[in-house]
Design an enzyme around this catalytic site. Sequence first.
Site, PDB file in Angstrom:
ATOM      1  N   HIS A  36      11.953  -0.972   1.285  1.00 57.37           N
ATOM      2  CA  HIS A  36      11.689   0.226   0.483  1.00 57.37           C
ATOM      3  C   HIS A  36      11.159   1.387   1.331  1.00 57.37           C
ATOM      4  CE1 HIS A  36       9.484   2.753  -2.417  1.00 57.37           C
ATOM      5  NE2 HIS A  36      10.299   2.259  -3.335  1.00 57.37           N
ATOM      6  N   ASP A  37      11.983   2.433   1.466  1.00 58.33           N
ATOM      7  CA  ASP A  37      11.540   3.739   1.994  1.00 58.33           C
ATOM      8  C   ASP A  37      10.941   3.693   3.396  1.00 58.33           C
ATOM      9  OD1 ASP A  37      12.365   4.714  -0.430  1.00 58.33           O
ATOM     10  OD2 ASP A  37      10.420   5.479  -1.059  1.00 58.33           O
ATOM     11  N   LYS A 123      17.376   7.043  -3.063  1.00 57.73           N
ATOM     12  CA  LYS A 123      16.169   6.939  -3.884  1.00 57.73           C
ATOM     13  C   LYS A 123      15.948   8.257  -4.638  1.00 57.73           C
ATOM     14  CE  LYS A 123      12.417   4.476  -4.814  1.00 57.73           C
ATOM     15  NZ  LYS A 123      11.251   4.845  -3.991  1.00 57.73           N
TER      16      LYS A 123
END
Length: 216
Positions: A36-37, A123
């Site tokens: 994630h990110d 995202k």
Amino acid sequence: MTLPAISPYSLPSAENLPASRAPWTLDIARLALLVHDMQAYFLRPFQADASPLPHIKHHIAQLLQFCRHHQVPVFFTAQKGDQLLLDRGLQAALWGPGMRATAEHEAIIPELAPHAGEQVLVKHRYSAFQRSNLEPLLKARGRNQLLVCGVYAHIGCQLTAAEAFQRDIEPFMVADALGDFSQAHHLQALQWAASTCAPAVLTQDILALEKEAVCN
């Protein structure tokens, strides 16, 4: 409205993982990994050579190696820079305009770069499920457990785990492969998730599935 500077802190260990309300356990045949990110922009607030960042990167690298070896599907999230205000929505009120559309901001860090065939989801909101095809991609691969790692634990990672739960996908928060604004934020995210939707596990718990795979 900008990201805060992050002071060094120690990652959680087995001794301070919260007890989980969720009864599910790791199953290598059902797992998928979400990184994630892990983009340069979101990692800038950390001190590059101080805990927790080097440990987070090391643990995620271990998870990637394990998943690739065992054909566990791997997904990444990455925001786009220079978002239009209409697309950015309420996030602009809390965090400002966000990253620019440059490699220095948008790039997933090289040591964790996606391999060919691995999905990079654009995202749009805190949860990786929002405006993405993550759920159908998981279903197409016969996966209904999701390991969540990356940044930030109490924001996008926590909300992604919560939405996975609401879609009947069993989430896990990989406690020592997450990063946050502080140790307090980090532990708060694990506690909330453990009490509502997602057990906290350690990288070593996932790597231990190697022995089970060999035995089976």
